[in-house]
Enzyme design. Structure first.
Site, PDB file in Angstrom:
ATOM      1  CG  HIS A   9      -2.042  -1.026   1.062  1.00  0.00           C
ATOM      2  ND1 HIS A   9      -3.298  -0.706   0.588  1.00  0.00           N
ATOM      3  CD2 HIS A   9      -2.066  -2.361   1.277  1.00  0.00           C
ATOM      4  CE1 HIS A   9      -4.041  -1.795   0.535  1.00  0.00           C
ATOM      5  NE2 HIS A   9      -3.311  -2.828   0.958  1.00  0.00           N
ATOM      6  CG  ASP A  28       0.171   9.325   0.287  1.00  0.00           C
ATOM      7  OD1 ASP A  28       0.104   8.182   0.756  1.00  0.00           O
ATOM      8  OD2 ASP A  28      -0.539  10.267   0.679  1.00  0.00           O
TER       9      ASP A  28
HETATM   10  C1  GDG Z   1      -2.114   3.947   3.095  1.00  0.00           C
HETATM   11  C2  GDG Z   1      -1.131   4.615   2.121  1.00  0.00           C
HETATM   12  C3  GDG Z   1      -2.882   4.492   0.318  1.00  0.00           C
HETATM   13  C4  GDG Z   1      -8.670  10.659   7.588  1.00  0.00           C
HETATM   14  N1  GDG Z   1      -9.138  11.444   8.595  1.00  0.00           N
HETATM   15  C5  GDG Z   1     -10.289  10.887   8.995  1.00  0.00           C
HETATM   16  C6  GDG Z   1     -10.524   9.739   8.228  1.00  0.00           C
HETATM   17  N2  GDG Z   1      -9.515   9.615   7.378  1.00  0.00           N
HETATM   18  C7  GDG Z   1      -9.410   8.574   6.344  1.00  0.00           C
HETATM   19  C8  GDG Z   1      -9.567   9.143   4.962  1.00  0.00           C
HETATM   20  C9  GDG Z   1      -8.925   8.069   4.100  1.00  0.00           C
HETATM   21  C10 GDG Z   1      -7.895   7.476   5.044  1.00  0.00           C
HETATM   22  O1  GDG Z   1      -8.153   7.958   6.354  1.00  0.00           O
HETATM   23  C11 GDG Z   1      -6.489   7.895   4.683  1.00  0.00           C
HETATM   24  O2  GDG Z   1      -6.124   7.214   3.521  1.00  0.00           O
HETATM   25  P1  GDG Z   1      -4.868   7.655   2.660  1.00  0.00           P
HETATM   26  O3  GDG Z   1      -4.913   6.878   1.397  1.00  0.00           O
HETATM   27  O4  GDG Z   1      -4.929   9.111   2.428  1.00  0.00           O
HETATM   28  O5  GDG Z   1      -3.578   7.363   3.534  1.00  0.00           O
HETATM   29  P2  GDG Z   1      -2.954   6.223   4.546  1.00  0.00           P
HETATM   30  O6  GDG Z   1      -3.733   6.092   5.782  1.00  0.00           O
HETATM   31  O7  GDG Z   1      -1.529   6.645   4.703  1.00  0.00           O
HETATM   32  O8  GDG Z   1      -3.040   4.847   3.725  1.00  0.00           O
HETATM   33  C12 GDG Z   1      -1.881   5.411   1.056  1.00  0.00           C
HETATM   34  C13 GDG Z   1      -3.746   3.723   1.312  1.00  0.00           C
HETATM   35  O9  GDG Z   1      -2.950   3.049   2.296  1.00  0.00           O
HETATM   36  C14 GDG Z   1      -4.617   2.673   0.616  1.00  0.00           C
HETATM   37  O10 GDG Z   1      -3.835   1.788  -0.127  1.00  0.00           O
HETATM   38  O11 GDG Z   1      -3.724   5.303  -0.484  1.00  0.00           O
HETATM   39  O12 GDG Z   1      -0.969   5.963   0.107  1.00  0.00           O
HETATM   40  O13 GDG Z   1      -0.220   5.461   2.818  1.00  0.00           O
HETATM   41  O14 GDG Z   1      -9.835   7.081   3.742  1.00  0.00           O
HETATM   42  O15 GDG Z   1     -10.920   9.350   4.672  1.00  0.00           O
HETATM   43  N3  GDG Z   1     -11.602   8.947   8.366  1.00  0.00           N
HETATM   44  C15 GDG Z   1     -12.516   9.312   9.323  1.00  0.00           C
HETATM   45  N4  GDG Z   1     -12.348  10.418  10.114  1.00  0.00           N
HETATM   46  C16 GDG Z   1     -11.263  11.234   9.990  1.00  0.00           C
HETATM   47  O16 GDG Z   1     -11.146  12.244  10.713  1.00  0.00           O
HETATM   48  N5  GDG Z   1     -13.617   8.564   9.483  1.00  0.00           N
END
Ligand code: GDG
Length: 476
Positions: free
Chosen positions: A157, A365
Site C-alpha cells: 500500500h 504517498d
Molecule cells: C495507506 C497509504 C494508500 C482521515 N481522517 C479521517 C478519516 N480519514 C481517512 C480518509 C482516508 C484514510 O483515512 C487515509 O487514507 P490515505 O490513502 O490518504 O492514507 P494512509 O492512511 O496513509 O493509507 C496510502 C492507502 O494506504 C490505501 O492503499 O492510499 O498511500 O499510505 O480514507 O478518509 N476517516 C474518518 N475520520 C477522519 O477524521 N472517518
C-alpha cells in the site's frame, strides 16, 4: 469456488451497527470475504505475556475474522520497530528518520514466522491467500517453508523506493528474495513497480520476461500495478445522509461567504502538512488581497503515538499554525482552523463537499485516498478543485487535478490561486474527467483485478515445472 484468505497486520471487520466507521479498504475486503466466503486473519491489537499462537475466531456481519495476540517484545520490534521505524520512513524516502536496528529485523522475521505458524492450519487446498502491506513482506516465504502450495499474492500500500534508497537497508537482498515466493506482487503505480524491477534487474542480475514477469533467485514472480480506488457511490450516499448534510450545512454557514481550502490527513511526516502550511503562509504574504476571503481547514488525526518521530508532531503543527495565524489574523478572521479530532465518514463527506479547494500535497504517498474521496463528494453543478502532489501515486491517474511540487511553496501557492480563480466551466470539465476515473477504477475493480491476476498467475505457475536455475548468471 475457492475461498479467499486475507492477511493483514490488523483486521477491521464491519462494526455490528453498520459500516460507516470502516474505511473503504476494509469495506472492500469485507465484501470480498462475504462473496468468496473467506477468512480475514491478523493481529488482534492486544498483547499477551508469552506468545501462545492461540487463534480467536469470530463471525462479524458475515465475515469470519481470525486474530492472534502478540508479545510486548513482538509489538515493539516488529510493529513499532521494523514496520514503523524502518520500512515506513525508508519507503517514504526519509532515510534521515529510518532506524536500522538488528533487533527490529529479528522481531520482524519472528512475527512473520508466527503469523505463518498460526495461519497454516486455516489454509485448505484451493484457497487463495492475499497478504496486505509492508508489515508482512516475508510471509509467503514462511508459508512456503511450511508446505503451503496455494496461490499467494502480496499488495504493497506504500511506495516502493528507488534502488539507491533500499540499498541502505541491511539485508535488503533477503527481503526482496522473500518476495519471490509470491505469485503476484501488486503495487499502486507503474512507478513503484518499475522501482522494484530496477532493483531486481540491477542489484541481483534478474531478468524481465516479455510478459512482465521477473526472474531472480531461481524463481519467477509477476509484479503488476493495481491502483487502489474507493467506493464512489458510498461517498455520494454519505454526503447526503442526515449527518453528512448536517455537517455540510454547518460548514457552509461558518464559511460566511469565504472560500474554504481543506487538508485531511493522518498526522504523518509523509503527508507534507507543514510544507502545505508554509505554502499557504507564502500565499497570504504575497497576496494580501486574499486575506479575509479564504481560510484553510486542516484536519490532522493522531496515529502511531508509540513511535518517537510522531510524538512532537502535534506540538510542531500547533506552533506553526499558531505562528501563521498570529502573523495574518485579523479581529474577525483566522486564516487556519487547525483540528485534531476524528470525524465520522458522514461528517467527512459533508466537509469535503463544502470545500472549494482540496490540498492533497504529500511528499510521498503510495496512492492517497483522500484525493479520490474529495472528488466523489463534490456536487456536479459546482465542484471544487483538487490540488494534488505529483509525488502521490494518485497523480498518475488524476491528471485533471492541478498537479504540484509540494516542496515548492511558490508552486503550491500558484496552484491555490489558480484554483480559487478557476471558472465554473473549467471546474466542471476537470471534475467530470476526474470522477470518470474514480468511478471506473473503483475499489471493486482493484480487488477483482488482483484476485483474477493471482488466480491466473498461480494456474500458469502450477502448469509449468518450476525452473531450477543454476547458480551463477547473477541470480544467486
Ligand atoms: C495507506 C497509504 C494508500 C482521515 N481522517 C479521517 C478519516 N480519514 C481517512 C480518509 C482516508 C484514510 O483515512 C487515509 O487514507 P490515505 O490513502 O490518504 O492514507 P494512509 O492512511 O496513509 O493509507 C496510502 C492507502 O494506504 C490505501 O492503499 O492510499 O498511500 O499510505 O480514507 O478518509 N476517516 C474518518 N475520520 C477522519 O477524521 N472517518
Amino acid at each position: 469456488m475457492s475461498r479467499l484468505i486475507v492477511v493483514s497486520n490488523r483486521v477491521n471487520p464491519p462494526a455490528p451497527e453498520g459500516a460507516s466507521s470502516q474505511g473503504g479498504l476494509a469495506m472492500a475486503i469485507s465484501a470480498a470475504l462475504r462473496e468468496y466466503s473467506g477468512v480475514w486473519f491478523g493481529w488482534s491489537g492486544n498483547s499477551t505475556p508469552t506468545y501462545t499462537g492461540q487463534l480467536s475466531m469470530q463471525r462479524v456481519n458475515g465475515v469470519t475474522v481470525a486474530t492472534m495476540d502478540l508479545e510486548e517484545q513482538d509489538i515493539e520490534e516488529y510493529y513499532n520497530g521494523y514496520a514503523n521505524r524502518t520500512l515506513w520512513p525508508l519507503f517514504h524516502y526519509r532515510i534521515d528518520l529510518t532506524q536500522y536496528e538488528r533487533s527490529y529485523g529479528e522481531g520482524y522475521e519472528r512475527v512473520n514466522a508466527r503469523f505463518a505458524d498460526t495461519l497454516v492450519p486455516l489454509i485448505e487446498p484451493g484457497d487463495i491467500v492475499w497478504v496486505q502491506d509492508y508489515h508482512l513482506i516475508p510471509l509467503a516465504r514462511e508459508l512456503r517453508a511450511r508446505g503451503v502450495k496455494n496461490a499467494i499474492g502480496f499488495f504493497l500500500h506504500i511506495p516502493w523506493p528507488a534502488r539507491e534508497l533500499i540499498l541502505t537497508l541491511p539485508r535488503h537482498r533477503q527481503l526482496v528474495e522473500s518476495m519471490f515466493h509470491y505469485d503476484v506482487l501488486g503495487f499502486h503505480t507503474e512507478e513503484w513497480k518499475n522501482a522494484f524491477n530496477s532493483y531486481v534487474l540491477h542489484e541481483v542480475g534478474g531478468m524481465q520476461l516479455s510478459d512482465g514477469r521477473v526472474r531472480a533467485f531461481g524463481r519467477m514472480v509477476r509484479p503488476q500495478a493495481f491502483p487502489i480506488g474507493i467506493d464512489p457511490a458510498a461517498f455520494v450516499s454519505l454526503k447526503t445522509s442526515a449527518l453528512g448534510q448536517e455537517s455540510y450545512d454547518r460548514m457552509v454557514e461558518s464559511k460566511a461567504g469565504r472560500k474554504m481550502l481543506l487538508g485531511v490527513d493522518r498526522l504523518d511526516y509523509s503527508k507534507g502538512i507543514d510544507e502545505r502550511l508554509l505554502a499557504y503562509d507564502r500565499l497570504l504574504a504575497d497576496n494580501p488581497d486574499l486575506k479575509r476571503k479564504i481560510f484553510l481547514l486542516q484536519i490532522s488525526t493522531a496515529t502511531r503515538s508509540e513511535v518517537e518521530a510522531y510524538q512532537d508532531m502535534f506540538a510542531k503543527l500547533d506552533a506553526l499554525s499558531g505562528r501563521i495565524n498570529g502573523a495574518h489574523a485579523e479581529m474577525d478572521w483566522i486564516p487556519i482552523r487547525n483540528v485534531h479530532r476524528m470525524h465520522s465518514r458522514e461528517e467527512l463527506a459533508g466537509i469535503y463537499r463544502a470545500a472549494d479547494v482540496a490540498l492533497v500535497t504529500p511528499l510521498r504517498d503510495g496512492m492517497n485516498l483522500v484525493a479520490k474521496e474529495y472528488v466523489a463528494a463534490q456536487d456536479e453543478d459546482d465542484p471544487g478543485v483538487l490540488v494534488l502532489s505529483r509525488f502521490a501515486g494518485a497523480a498518475a491517474q488524476m491528471k485533471d487535478a492541478l498537479i504540484v511540487n509540494p516542496f515548492s511553496q511558490e508552486d503550491v501557492a500558484d496552484a491555490i490561486k489558480k484554483a480559487l480563480a478557476m471558472p465554473l466551466e473549467e471546474r466542471r470539465k476537470r471534475w467530470r474527467a476526474l470522477m470518470d476515473g474514480v468511478e471506473r477504477d473503483d475499489i471493486v475493480a482493484w480487488r477483482d483485478k488482483f484476485v483474477a491476476a493471482l488466480r491466473e498467475a498461480h494456474k500458469a505457475g502450477a502448469a509449468r515445472p518450476r525452473p531450477r536455475i543454476a547458480a551463477g548468471g547473477g541470480e544467486g
